[in-house]
Design a protein around this motif. Structure first.
Motif, PDB file in Angstrom:
ATOM      1  N   SER A  74       0.426  -1.491  -0.229  1.00  0.00           N
ATOM      2  CA  SER A  74      -0.059   0.069  -0.302  1.00  0.00           C
ATOM      3  C   SER A  74       0.850   1.147   0.402  1.00  0.00           C
ATOM      4  O   SER A  74       0.748   1.818  -0.625  1.00  0.00           O
ATOM      5  CB  SER A  74      -0.729  -0.340   1.440  1.00  0.00           C
ATOM      6  OG  SER A  74      -1.773   0.780   1.032  1.00  0.00           O
TER       7      SER A  74
ATOM      8  N   LEU B   9      -5.285  -3.952   0.769  1.00  0.00           N
ATOM      9  CA  LEU B   9      -3.384  -4.095   0.560  1.00  0.00           C
ATOM     10  C   LEU B   9      -3.076  -5.221  -0.596  1.00  0.00           C
ATOM     11  O   LEU B   9      -2.345  -4.974  -1.451  1.00  0.00           O
ATOM     12  CB  LEU B   9      -2.991  -5.440   1.748  1.00  0.00           C
ATOM     13  CG  LEU B   9      -2.092  -5.023   2.479  1.00  0.00           C
ATOM     14  CD1 LEU B   9      -1.238  -3.788   2.124  1.00  0.00           C
ATOM     15  CD2 LEU B   9      -1.386  -6.047   3.795  1.00  0.00           C
TER      16      LEU B   9
ATOM     17  N   ARG C 221       4.168  -1.113 -14.271  1.00  0.00           N
ATOM     18  CA  ARG C 221       3.022  -0.864 -14.253  1.00  0.00           C
ATOM     19  C   ARG C 221       3.497   0.764 -13.795  1.00  0.00           C
ATOM     20  O   ARG C 221       2.143   1.730 -14.219  1.00  0.00           O
ATOM     21  CB  ARG C 221       2.456  -1.741 -13.232  1.00  0.00           C
ATOM     22  CG  ARG C 221       1.268  -0.623 -12.192  1.00  0.00           C
ATOM     23  CD  ARG C 221       0.471  -1.386 -13.161  1.00  0.00           C
ATOM     24  NE  ARG C 221      -0.811  -1.311 -13.168  1.00  0.00           N
ATOM     25  CZ  ARG C 221      -1.856  -1.019 -12.526  1.00  0.00           C
ATOM     26  NH1 ARG C 221      -1.975  -2.766 -11.845  1.00  0.00           N
ATOM     27  NH2 ARG C 221      -2.839  -1.196 -12.543  1.00  0.00           N
TER      28      ARG C 221
ATOM     29  N   ALA D 236       2.762   2.068  -3.652  1.00  0.00           N
ATOM     30  CA  ALA D 236       1.831   2.345  -3.982  1.00  0.00           C
ATOM     31  C   ALA D 236       0.898   3.954  -4.062  1.00  0.00           C
ATOM     32  O   ALA D 236       1.302   4.546  -5.499  1.00  0.00           O
ATOM     33  CB  ALA D 236       0.101   1.836  -4.502  1.00  0.00           C
ATOM     34  N   ALA D 237       0.943   4.420  -2.825  1.00  0.00           N
ATOM     35  CA  ALA D 237       1.074   5.404  -2.245  1.00  0.00           C
ATOM     36  C   ALA D 237       2.105   6.525  -3.129  1.00  0.00           C
ATOM     37  O   ALA D 237       1.764   7.517  -4.061  1.00  0.00           O
ATOM     38  CB  ALA D 237       1.115   5.922  -0.906  1.00  0.00           C
TER      39      ALA D 237
ATOM     40  N   ALA E 280      -3.396  -3.383  -4.107  1.00  0.00           N
ATOM     41  CA  ALA E 280      -2.504  -2.376  -3.780  1.00  0.00           C
ATOM     42  C   ALA E 280      -1.037  -3.077  -4.787  1.00  0.00           C
ATOM     43  O   ALA E 280      -0.545  -2.131  -4.997  1.00  0.00           O
ATOM     44  CB  ALA E 280      -1.622  -1.522  -2.894  1.00  0.00           C
ATOM     45  N   LEU E 281      -1.342  -4.086  -4.842  1.00  0.00           N
ATOM     46  CA  LEU E 281      -0.531  -4.453  -6.011  1.00  0.00           C
ATOM     47  C   LEU E 281      -0.206  -4.563  -7.158  1.00  0.00           C
ATOM     48  O   LEU E 281      -1.262  -3.650  -7.417  1.00  0.00           O
ATOM     49  CB  LEU E 281      -0.409  -6.003  -6.076  1.00  0.00           C
ATOM     50  CG  LEU E 281       0.164  -7.207  -4.095  1.00  0.00           C
ATOM     51  CD1 LEU E 281      -0.417  -8.541  -4.629  1.00  0.00           C
ATOM     52  CD2 LEU E 281       1.059  -6.968  -4.408  1.00  0.00           C
ATOM     53  N   PRO E 282       0.918  -3.892  -7.966  1.00  0.00           N
ATOM     54  CA  PRO E 282       1.013  -3.350  -9.108  1.00  0.00           C
ATOM     55  C   PRO E 282       0.445  -4.624 -10.163  1.00  0.00           C
ATOM     56  O   PRO E 282       0.423  -4.463 -11.079  1.00  0.00           O
ATOM     57  CB  PRO E 282       2.746  -3.217  -9.493  1.00  0.00           C
ATOM     58  CG  PRO E 282       3.631  -4.394  -8.184  1.00  0.00           C
ATOM     59  CD  PRO E 282       2.318  -4.457  -6.958  1.00  0.00           C
ATOM     60  N   GLU E 283       0.556  -5.479  -9.585  1.00  0.00           N
ATOM     61  CA  GLU E 283      -0.211  -6.812 -10.510  1.00  0.00           C
ATOM     62  C   GLU E 283      -2.201  -6.545 -10.727  1.00  0.00           C
ATOM     63  O   GLU E 283      -2.500  -6.306 -11.767  1.00  0.00           O
ATOM     64  CB  GLU E 283       0.359  -8.219 -10.643  1.00  0.00           C
ATOM     65  CG  GLU E 283       0.604  -9.412  -8.976  1.00  0.00           C
ATOM     66  CD  GLU E 283       1.669  -8.828  -8.730  1.00  0.00           C
ATOM     67  OE1 GLU E 283       1.716  -7.204  -8.180  1.00  0.00           O
ATOM     68  OE2 GLU E 283       2.541  -9.698  -8.501  1.00  0.00           O
ATOM     69  N   ARG E 284      -2.419  -6.124  -9.658  1.00  0.00           N
ATOM     70  CA  ARG E 284      -3.369  -5.709  -9.468  1.00  0.00           C
ATOM     71  C   ARG E 284      -3.947  -3.788  -9.765  1.00  0.00           C
ATOM     72  O   ARG E 284      -3.013  -3.686 -11.076  1.00  0.00           O
ATOM     73  CB  ARG E 284      -4.232  -6.100  -8.065  1.00  0.00           C
ATOM     74  CG  ARG E 284      -3.445  -7.328  -7.901  1.00  0.00           C
ATOM     75  CD  ARG E 284      -4.307  -8.344  -6.371  1.00  0.00           C
ATOM     76  NE  ARG E 284      -4.559  -9.182  -6.248  1.00  0.00           N
ATOM     77  CZ  ARG E 284      -4.798 -10.369  -5.991  1.00  0.00           C
ATOM     78  NH1 ARG E 284      -5.676 -10.039  -5.159  1.00  0.00           N
ATOM     79  NH2 ARG E 284      -4.533 -11.647  -5.681  1.00  0.00           N
ATOM     80  N   SER E 285      -4.690  -4.036  -9.081  1.00  0.00           N
ATOM     81  CA  SER E 285      -5.157  -2.208  -9.391  1.00  0.00           C
ATOM     82  C   SER E 285      -3.880  -1.382  -9.163  1.00  0.00           C
ATOM     83  O   SER E 285      -3.961  -0.073  -9.569  1.00  0.00           O
ATOM     84  CB  SER E 285      -7.035  -2.049  -9.338  1.00  0.00           C
ATOM     85  OG  SER E 285      -6.276  -1.792  -7.397  1.00  0.00           O
ATOM     86  N   PHE E 286      -3.136  -1.236  -8.596  1.00  0.00           N
ATOM     87  CA  PHE E 286      -2.631  -0.187  -8.080  1.00  0.00           C
ATOM     88  C   PHE E 286      -2.581   1.032  -7.139  1.00  0.00           C
ATOM     89  O   PHE E 286      -1.817   2.075  -8.007  1.00  0.00           O
ATOM     90  CB  PHE E 286      -1.349  -0.332  -9.427  1.00  0.00           C
ATOM     91  CG  PHE E 286       0.220   0.223  -9.342  1.00  0.00           C
ATOM     92  CD1 PHE E 286       0.726  -0.160  -8.126  1.00  0.00           C
ATOM     93  CD2 PHE E 286       0.758   1.319 -10.060  1.00  0.00           C
ATOM     94  CE1 PHE E 286       2.131   0.222  -7.873  1.00  0.00           C
ATOM     95  CE2 PHE E 286       2.075   1.368  -9.657  1.00  0.00           C
ATOM     96  CZ  PHE E 286       2.493   0.950  -8.377  1.00  0.00           C
ATOM     97  N   THR E 287      -3.408   0.803  -6.541  1.00  0.00           N
ATOM     98  CA  THR E 287      -4.103   1.837  -5.987  1.00  0.00           C
ATOM     99  C   THR E 287      -3.994   2.030  -5.058  1.00  0.00           C
ATOM    100  O   THR E 287      -4.233   0.486  -3.517  1.00  0.00           O
ATOM    101  CB  THR E 287      -5.100   1.735  -6.054  1.00  0.00           C
ATOM    102  OG1 THR E 287      -5.740   0.775  -6.017  1.00  0.00           O
ATOM    103  CG2 THR E 287      -6.015   2.340  -7.232  1.00  0.00           C
ATOM    104  N   PRO E 288      -3.254   2.576  -4.042  1.00  0.00           N
ATOM    105  CA  PRO E 288      -3.135   2.779  -2.356  1.00  0.00           C
ATOM    106  C   PRO E 288      -4.449   2.638  -1.210  1.00  0.00           C
ATOM    107  O   PRO E 288      -5.160   3.436  -2.089  1.00  0.00           O
ATOM    108  CB  PRO E 288      -2.464   4.078  -1.924  1.00  0.00           C
ATOM    109  CG  PRO E 288      -2.638   4.706  -3.135  1.00  0.00           C
ATOM    110  CD  PRO E 288      -2.590   3.789  -4.117  1.00  0.00           C
TER     111      PRO E 288
ATOM    112  N   VAL F 156       7.162  -5.950 -12.353  1.00  0.00           N
ATOM    113  CA  VAL F 156       6.084  -5.923 -12.770  1.00  0.00           C
ATOM    114  C   VAL F 156       5.307  -4.124 -12.134  1.00  0.00           C
ATOM    115  O   VAL F 156       4.573  -3.983 -12.156  1.00  0.00           O
ATOM    116  CB  VAL F 156       5.121  -6.830 -11.326  1.00  0.00           C
ATOM    117  CG1 VAL F 156       3.661  -6.841 -11.676  1.00  0.00           C
ATOM    118  CG2 VAL F 156       5.531  -8.491 -11.651  1.00  0.00           C
TER     119      VAL F 156
ATOM    120  N   LEU G 283       3.884  -9.412   0.184  1.00  0.00           N
ATOM    121  CA  LEU G 283       2.699 -10.440  -0.210  1.00  0.00           C
ATOM    122  C   LEU G 283       2.875 -11.584  -1.051  1.00  0.00           C
ATOM    123  O   LEU G 283       2.630 -12.215  -1.375  1.00  0.00           O
ATOM    124  CB  LEU G 283       1.212  -9.481  -1.174  1.00  0.00           C
ATOM    125  CG  LEU G 283       0.692  -8.473  -0.324  1.00  0.00           C
ATOM    126  CD1 LEU G 283       0.170  -7.761  -0.937  1.00  0.00           C
ATOM    127  CD2 LEU G 283       0.632  -9.164   0.988  1.00  0.00           C
TER     128      LEU G 283
END
Lengths: 228, 272, 310
Positions: free
Chosen positions: A169, C250, A201, A172-173, C253-261, A197, C209
């Motif tokens: 998290s 959590l 991205r 990403a932030a 937030a992963l770059p392989e998923r939606s990458f949103t904090p 990855v 993760l």
């Protein structure tokens, strides 16, 4: 435009960790530099940010060739770069409160001292800003280090494994803070990392170290030489 | 560590208070000669006994402590200031400036300690300040080395890189980021140097090169008592000797406790 | 069968100067069986390292622990005195795989000398360094090297070999993959999994993760000192996915998923809000969240979707 031409660099002239590497970033472009640890990519990033004098090669920043490195670089040229490193603990002066840490570049250059907007951008509250590095978590400290890097509105950001120690998290932030800044200011980015990855991205284009520097393999000397 | 710190601190406080207060509270003349009462053993009238010209040894020890502490503290401070300045110059500039400065330091340290000290004292008329100068001139070298080594290692920290990118000048990096980090260590070196400086002064006085003979100094008192010790009169040697040893140990204990506090390996109280 | 490690209501408080109290770990309960890997995941500062210290009896002096952590149905790790822990537990019954292996090894001694000393200390045997190294796939021809001559991966294996010497049934890995390349993360994780398959129980504390997904049987998600979700790893990372909104955030937030904090930051452990600690950041928070949600053994949330029987 940021041009690195024929860079050879390292900590021992007889065994450079970077050999004859060239890389060009267009204005406003974000490039991910992907490679295993110890391969020399961090050294190249420090050369690009004018923090490490190469043994050979030239760096051209927005059309001006760099003539000096570290303190010998003209202030306007070195403040064109905002840098964020892997380990926030080593990147923060342990005696400064986060507020002073972020404001330090403003004070050093005599710019007006106001960090409100920066602190909001990275999500640090007044309570956290009043703390010293040992009183906050790695993630919070790295937020402060990123705010410091943005304080002088640099045209280029160099993020060396910025998120390697952080959870998903916070990663990403911080990436979204960098991207918001770049969108508003048109700054370019060199993001060094080992996670394909993440870099894929994050960046417009990803360059593999092995393609960039077929000659220089991992020597293990790059990281160890800097007392990590 | 707590007990050692408290004991050392208490001893240092007693020593300093004695040196500061006693001569003011009891303004007796430590030079008063009483040839009728020379070389008396300890008694109620003279708790430390008297010397070969009948001067009260307690009074002279207290005055001697004052002189020795003054010399020790001032000399250690002067040596630390010089050492820190030289070490900072070398460490912050690096490169050829570092090499030149450190070769000079090497040159200085290749001259025997005491010889250099004696040379400095011999250039002036006997007095407190030549002794201070002599101690300072011979003691700044180690501080310069410590400060330089610390700076060289701190200079490679990423936070210095970040400061450079943040537009900080060499001066600002040195004063704001590097010096504050080495000052505690330089301060520790200064405290450790105080006993050393006291010893140095005592040695110079013992050799007859330090303070003028009539000035009560612990070293010159021990020197003067040399002859009487062989005759069985132990008190003129013992008490000045104790007055050299006790403050030395107390200050060293205090410095030791301080060093433990500085040690980065000390477990932090909370590690989240 | 009694679980190898049975943690019940473990709570750790730090008394700070000025009367402040830090709620580092609150009411944590879980079980760990032989041949099982539990990954404890959460952000830095969520209390997971303190939990590890508590299980090793390495809490600093200003910490107060309550609840219990039974090892093998008998010894309470939170109450045992230092001598018992040092002589019979650490290394022998609980092996630690450290966070930064190169810092964990003495720089002036070779890997062989580390192994020799540990073997003598824990088993009383002389020799056998090659066999001990082989168990962690540490190459025998590197035994005479010093820590700084090893790559990150080999240093990690050397540290793992040391952790395995005492044949401890419980292995505790504290962020074993931090700062490693992804390739190395996978190799380290696979090696740890091999030891689980050989019968060890592994508690892996991590914020990585990907590493957790690769080797864990079950996942415990920690937030602000509490376990908020305890789930089967395959269901957690796959379908139907996590049930606690923090755990969902959590993963998202992963770059392989939606990458949103996840918006905001976790609360400070010395100033926890009343009620659910995640409410301030939670998209589905309601008035119900003013009360601390009870942990029902799988999730602690007033709004968690029912566990589907997929």
């Amino acid at each position: 435009m940021l041009e690195l031409r024929g860079i050879t660099a390292g900590y021992d002239r007889r065994a450079p960790v970077v050999r004859d590497v060239s890389l060009t970033l267009a204005a406003g472009e974000s490039v991910g530099l992907l490679g295993p640890s110890g391969c020399g990519k961090s050294t190249l990033a420090r050369v690009a940010a004018l923090l490490h004098r190469p043994d050979a090669g030239t760096v051209v920043v927005d059309g001006t060739e760099a003539r000096g490195w570290r303190h010998r670089a003209p202030r306007a040229q070195r403040t064109a770069f905002g840098v964020v490193f892997q380990q926030p603990r080593l990147s923060a002066d342990p005696r400064l409160r986060l507020r002073d840490l972020i404001a330090e570049p403003l004070r050093a250059t005599g710019a007006p001292d106001g960090i409100g907007e920066l602190a909001t951008a990275v999500g640090l509250s007044d309570d956290l800003l009043a703390r010293r590095p040992h009183q906050v978590s790695d993630g919070q400290l790295q937020r402060a280090c990123l705010a410091r890097a943005l304080a002088l509105r640099p045209r280029w950001l160099v993020c060396d494994e910025m998120t390697a120690m952080l959870d998903a998290s916070t990663t990403a932030a911080l990436v979204s803070v960098v991207e918001d800044y770049r969108r508003e200011n048109g700054a370019g980015l060199l993001a060094v990392g080992h996670d394909p990855v993440l870099l894929g991205r994050w960046c417009d284009r990803v360059v593999r170290w092995t393609d960039l520097a077929p000659g220089s393999g991992p020597t293990g000397g790059g990281q160890a030489g800097r007392g990590m | 560590m707590g007990d050692r710190l408290r004991l050392s601190a208490a001893l240092v406080a007693v020593v300093v208070l004695t040196a500061l207060v006693a001569p003011v509270a009891w303004p007796l003349d430590e030079q008063a000669v009483d040839l009728a009462a020379k070389l008396r053993p300890p008694s109620w009238a003279h708790p430390f006994g008297t010397d070969e010209v009948g001067r009260d040894l307690l009074l002279r020890c207290v005055h001697g402590l004052r002189v020795s502490l003054l010399v020790g503290v001032v000399a250690a401070l002067a040596a630390t200031v010089v050492g820190t300045a030289v070490g900072t110059l070398a460490g912050a500039l690096g490169g050829w400036a570092d090499r030149v400065v450190m070769r000079l330091v090497d040159l200085f340290s290749s001259v025997p300690h005491l010889l250099l000290g004696i040379f400095v004292v011999a250039m002036f008329r006997p007095g407190v300040w030549p002794v201070v100068a002599s101690v300072a001139v011979t003691h700044w070298l180690s501080t310069a080395r410590i400060v330089r080594a610390e700076l060289l290692s701190l200079r490679t920290r990423p936070y210095v890189d970040a400061a450079i990118s943040g537009g900080a000048s060499r001066w600002r990096v040195t004063v704001r980021h590097l010096l504050p980090a080495v000052l505690p260590r330089a301060g520790l070196a200064a405290v450790l140097m105080v006993p050393h400086a006291i010893w140095h002064e005592s040695a110079l006085s013992f050799l007859g090169l330090g303070l003028p003979a009539h000035t009560a100094s612990l070293g010159s008192m021990a020197q003067a008592a040399r002859g009487t010790l062989l005759a069985g009169q132990w008190w003129p040697t013992l008490f000045p000797g104790l007055f050299i040893i006790v403050p030395t140990l107390a200050v060293a204990g205090l410095a030791g406790a301080w060093r433990e506090r500085l040690d980065p390996r000390r477990r932090s109280e909370l590690a989240l | 069968m009694t679980p190898l490690l049975d943690v019940r209501g473990l709570t750790v408080r730090f008394r700070m100067p000025g009367g402040r109290e830090v709620a580092a770990v609150t009411d944590v309960s879980f079980e760990l069986r032989e041949g099982e890997c539990l990954a404890l995941i959460g952000e830095s500062g969520c209390g997971k390292s303190v939990l590890a210290s508590a299980l090793l009896g390495l809490l600093p002096g200003n910490a107060v622990a309550s609840g219990r952590a039974l090892l093998g149905g008998g010894l309470d790790l939170t109450a045992a005195d230092e001598r018992v822990l040092a002589r019979t537990v650490r290394g022998r019954r609980v092996g630690l795989v450290p966070q930064s292996p190169s810092a964990h090894l003495t720089p002036v001694r070779t890997v062989r000398s580390h192994l020799r000393e540990t073997l003598r200390e824990l088993t009383g045997r002389r020799g056998g360094e090659e066999a001990a190294a082989a168990r962690a796939s540490f190459p025998a021809d590197h035994l005479d090297r010093y820590p700084h001559q090893l790559s990150g991966g080999l240093a990690q294996r050397a540290a793992t070999a040391l952790a395995l010497v005492g044949d401890a049934p419980l292995l505790l890995a504290d962020e074993p993959t931090t700062g490693l390349d992804r390739e190395l993360v996978e190799r380290t994780a696979d090696e740890l999994r091999r030891h689980v398959d050989a019968g060890h129980a592994l508690l892996m504390i991590t914020h990585d993760l990907a590493a957790a997904e690769r080797i864990a049987d079950r996942v415990a998600v920690m937030y602000a000192g509490r376990i908020v979700e305890l789930a089967d790893a395959a269901r957690f990372f796959g379908s139907p996915g996590p049930r606690h909104p923090y755990a969902r955030g959590l993963l998202d937030a992963l770059p392989e998923r939606s990458f949103t904090p996840i918006p905001g930051m976790p609360p400070e452990l010395d100033a926890l809000p009343p009620g659910c600690a995640f409410a301030a950041r939670c998209p589905s928070a309601t008035d119900a969240c003013a009360a601390v949600p009870a942990f029902d053994g799988t999730v602690a949330c007033h709004h968690a979707p029912e566990a589907s029987r997929a």
